[in-house]
Write a protein that holds these residues in place. Structure first.
Motif, PDB file in Angstrom:
ATOM      1  N   LYS A  71       0.736  -1.181  -0.033  1.00 32.40           N
ATOM      2  CA  LYS A  71       0.076  -0.006   0.100  1.00 32.40           C
ATOM      3  C   LYS A  71       0.883   1.086   0.076  1.00 32.40           C
ATOM      4  N   ASN A  72       0.587   2.539  -0.712  1.00 37.36           N
ATOM      5  CA  ASN A  72       1.451   3.493  -0.990  1.00 37.36           C
ATOM      6  C   ASN A  72       0.390   4.506  -1.566  1.00 37.36           C
ATOM      7  N   ASN A  73       1.055   5.779  -1.405  1.00 37.32           N
ATOM      8  CA  ASN A  73       0.244   6.929  -2.290  1.00 37.32           C
ATOM      9  C   ASN A  73       0.792   7.420  -3.250  1.00 37.32           C
ATOM     10  N   LEU A  74       1.646   6.518  -4.074  1.00 38.06           N
ATOM     11  CA  LEU A  74       2.296   6.810  -5.141  1.00 38.06           C
ATOM     12  C   LEU A  74       1.130   7.215  -6.612  1.00 38.06           C
ATOM     13  N   ASP A  75       1.456   7.850  -7.389  1.00 37.94           N
ATOM     14  CA  ASP A  75       0.740   7.988  -8.580  1.00 37.94           C
ATOM     15  C   ASP A  75       0.707   6.742  -9.281  1.00 37.94           C
ATOM     16  N   SER A  76      -0.362   6.428 -10.027  1.00 39.28           N
ATOM     17  CA  SER A  76      -0.881   5.312 -10.705  1.00 39.28           C
ATOM     18  C   SER A  76       0.462   4.907 -11.551  1.00 39.28           C
ATOM     19  N   SER A  77       0.858   6.230 -12.238  1.00 39.70           N
ATOM     20  CA  SER A  77       1.865   5.770 -13.550  1.00 39.70           C
ATOM     21  C   SER A  77       3.118   5.460 -12.687  1.00 39.70           C
ATOM     22  N   VAL A  78       3.587   5.684 -11.630  1.00 44.15           N
ATOM     23  CA  VAL A  78       4.560   5.608 -10.658  1.00 44.15           C
ATOM     24  C   VAL A  78       4.482   3.861 -10.541  1.00 44.15           C
ATOM     25  N   GLN A  79       3.435   3.506 -10.040  1.00 48.46           N
ATOM     26  CA  GLN A  79       2.983   2.135  -9.687  1.00 48.46           C
ATOM     27  C   GLN A  79       3.166   1.373 -10.728  1.00 48.46           C
ATOM     28  N   ASP A  80       2.765   1.900 -12.068  1.00 49.22           N
ATOM     29  CA  ASP A  80       2.830   0.822 -13.261  1.00 49.22           C
ATOM     30  C   ASP A  80       4.247   0.226 -13.229  1.00 49.22           C
ATOM     31  N   ALA A  81       5.434   1.177 -12.911  1.00 54.64           N
ATOM     32  CA  ALA A  81       6.709   0.755 -13.168  1.00 54.64           C
ATOM     33  C   ALA A  81       6.838  -0.286 -12.068  1.00 54.64           C
ATOM     34  N   GLY A  82       6.302  -0.160 -10.815  1.00 54.90           N
ATOM     35  CA  GLY A  82       6.605  -1.158  -9.820  1.00 54.90           C
ATOM     36  C   GLY A  82       5.947  -2.534 -10.343  1.00 54.90           C
ATOM     37  N   TYR A  83       4.740  -2.507 -10.730  1.00 56.77           N
ATOM     38  CA  TYR A  83       4.285  -3.889 -11.226  1.00 56.77           C
ATOM     39  C   TYR A  83       5.140  -4.683 -12.394  1.00 56.77           C
ATOM     40  N   TYR A  84       5.658  -3.597 -13.166  1.00 59.12           N
ATOM     41  CA  TYR A  84       6.611  -4.190 -14.225  1.00 59.12           C
ATOM     42  C   TYR A  84       7.782  -4.851 -13.626  1.00 59.12           C
ATOM     43  N   TYR A  85       8.452  -4.335 -12.841  1.00 60.75           N
ATOM     44  CA  TYR A  85       9.661  -4.843 -12.067  1.00 60.75           C
ATOM     45  C   TYR A  85       9.183  -5.970 -11.242  1.00 60.75           C
ATOM     46  N   GLN A  86       8.111  -6.045 -10.708  1.00 58.68           N
ATOM     47  CA  GLN A  86       7.705  -7.265 -10.166  1.00 58.68           C
ATOM     48  C   GLN A  86       7.382  -8.494 -11.064  1.00 58.68           C
ATOM     49  N   ALA A  87       7.030  -8.023 -12.297  1.00 59.13           N
ATOM     50  CA  ALA A  87       6.717  -8.983 -13.290  1.00 59.13           C
ATOM     51  C   ALA A  87       8.163  -9.835 -13.927  1.00 59.13           C
ATOM     52  N   ILE A  88       9.373  -8.820 -14.040  1.00 61.97           N
ATOM     53  CA  ILE A  88      10.433  -9.149 -14.253  1.00 61.97           C
ATOM     54  C   ILE A  88      11.027 -10.130 -13.141  1.00 61.97           C
ATOM     55  N   ALA A  89      10.871  -9.702 -11.999  1.00 63.41           N
ATOM     56  CA  ALA A  89      11.548 -10.640 -10.990  1.00 63.41           C
ATOM     57  C   ALA A  89      10.757 -12.050 -11.095  1.00 63.41           C
ATOM     58  N   ARG A  90       9.512 -11.998 -11.151  1.00 60.21           N
ATOM     59  CA  ARG A  90       8.711 -13.099 -11.178  1.00 60.21           C
ATOM     60  C   ARG A  90       9.599 -14.250 -12.482  1.00 60.21           C
TER      61      ARG A  90
END
Length: 222
Positions: A167-186
């Motif tokens: 949970k965070n207060n980051l903009d959606s566009s910043v979170q998108d980058a987080g989701y992408y790094y998660q996918a790379i890690a997986r």
């Protein structure tokens, strides 16, 4: 939605404007490969074709609607530089089925930003994805569906299983980058290949090259 009939994407951004800070001068040079075609069409065509399949037949038109850009420095002194890159692009063609059509329009230098609208129509419904901005989104995209169960577009709720970031207060566009790094890690952990690869990039460059070449052919008749 049933069988896909057509798909449309519209992108409107303020970037690549008629007046810019001088530190953006690099975006006016063709060798830096940064304009409405390579950035905006490239990003959202990738999203579209991930959803509906790769294109088959491709035609593109590009336009340069202003020939120079004014750059200003910190002291508000300005200079004019030539601008030769596309700032308005329309692409159309077919998907894997020759009767399935797609259209992409991207426009830069908008004073009144229209954001992003993506729409896919099928025999049994229409799906839309919208945002008031194409990038730097504070809010997430809206996903809407119109089909036999709804008299008007109904908002679809994203299942919680896709909300995998802390949970965070980051903009959606910043979170998108987080989701992408998660996918790379997986992918690295599981030895899978769910994220885009170098081959994905090659296909997109071939798509952009096709737009450039068909634009030249279509413009010869002018």
């Amino acid at each position: 939605m049933g069988k896909i009939r057509s798909a449309r994407v519209s992108i409107g951004v303020e970037a690549f404007a008629r007046i810019m800070p001088e530190n953006y001068e690099w975006t006016t040079k063709s060798e830096n490969y940064t304009d409405v075609l390579t950035v905006d069409v490239g990003h959202f065509a990738d999203l579209l074709f991930h959803l509906v399949g790769q294109p088959n037949l491709i035609f593109g038109l590009t336009a340069n609607q202003f020939k120079q850009t004014t750059l200003f420095d910190k002291e508000n002194k300005s200079k004019k530089v030539p601008y030769t890159l596309p700032n308005n692009v329309t692409v159309m063609g077919t998907l894997q089925n020759s009767q399935q059509l797609f259209v992409i329009n991207a426009e830069g230098a908008q004073n009144n930003i229209s954001g992003m609208q993506l729409e896919v129509t099928g025999d049994d419904g229409v799906l839309t994805l919208t945002n008031t901005r194409a990038y730097q989104n504070k809010a997430d995209n809206k996903l809407l569906l119109l089909n036999k169960d709804h008299d008007a577009f109904a908002t679809l709720v994203i299942p919680n299983k896709y909300d995998t970031l802390p949970k965070n207060n980051l903009d959606s566009s910043v979170q998108d980058a987080g989701y992408y790094y998660q996918a790379i890690a997986r992918d690295l952990l599981n030895e899978t290949h769910t994220t885009p690869s170098f081959d994905t990039a090659v296909k997109m460059h071939e798509f952009i090259s096709k737009i450039i070449s068909t634009n030249k052919k279509l413009r010869k008749g002018e």
